[in-house]
Design an enzyme around this catalytic site. Sequence first.
Site, PDB file in Angstrom:
ATOM      1  N   SER A 144      27.075 109.108  36.283  1.00 21.42           N
ATOM      2  CA  SER A 144      26.349 108.021  36.941  1.00 21.42           C
ATOM      3  C   SER A 144      25.858 106.950  35.969  1.00 21.42           C
ATOM      4  O   SER A 144      25.345 105.928  36.400  1.00 21.42           O
ATOM      5  CB  SER A 144      25.158 108.569  37.741  1.00 21.42           C
ATOM      6  OG  SER A 144      24.098 108.907  36.883  1.00 21.42           O
ATOM      7  N   LYS A 182      18.198 108.020  33.809  1.00 22.38           N
ATOM      8  CA  LYS A 182      18.397 106.842  34.652  1.00 22.38           C
ATOM      9  C   LYS A 182      17.621 105.646  34.090  1.00 22.38           C
ATOM     10  O   LYS A 182      16.716 105.791  33.271  1.00 22.38           O
ATOM     11  CB  LYS A 182      17.882 107.099  36.080  1.00 22.38           C
ATOM     12  CG  LYS A 182      18.665 108.117  36.875  1.00 22.38           C
ATOM     13  CD  LYS A 182      20.028 107.583  37.297  1.00 22.38           C
ATOM     14  CE  LYS A 182      20.768 108.600  38.160  1.00 22.38           C
ATOM     15  NZ  LYS A 182      21.138 109.800  37.422  1.00 22.38           N
TER      16      LYS A 182
END
Length: 223
Positions: A144, A182
């Site tokens: 991701s 993230k």
Amino acid sequence: MLTRKQHELICFIHDRLEESGVSPSFEEMKEALDLKSKSGVHRLISALEERKFLRRLPNRARALEVLRMPERAEAPRKAAVAATPPSNARTLPQPANDVIEIPLHGRIAAGVPIEAFEGSSMLAVPAALLGGGEHYALEVAGDSMVEAGILDGDYALIRRADTARDGDIVVALIEDSEATLKYFRKEGAMIRLDPANRAYDPQRYRPEQVRVQGKLAGLLRRY
């Protein structure tokens, strides 16, 4: 030839072993040499190992063996010579080849959050990749963050921190059980964790659900 700090450290370790038979702790070495962090001690010990002055004994905590000693007057005398080079001498940069061992805490998701800190071993990292502060490493699992250049199997080098600014890449611990790597964003009263892959959606949490565990300081990739 040892630097002044390398000379001071091996003399301190040698004297402590002679006195008590037990190696000094990293905290004691840091204080004795007036260093700002234990990472400086790691660098000095690694350099002494490379030069065959010191050896770490495996499977024993705080176990160091002095293999040989430099001349006690070596470091101060050579430092004094180096301080007054000839006017026509060209100063060459010293190679940045020091290595630091930092804790490697399992795998971290760059996708759906997974359990973090599955175990702990050590990872050797070039000192040039790290700045100040305390660091640890996590192995990246998932894709991701590929658009930020973070790939599955990379080692994320993390500087410990408990706060972050918008746009920082962080290790976020979610509800004290799962962690993910993230981008950190504040969105009104919520925390938004953004991927760097258009195939994934942002994750939104209440502030009390998320704790910042560190910020990305670098990457290590093996080929």
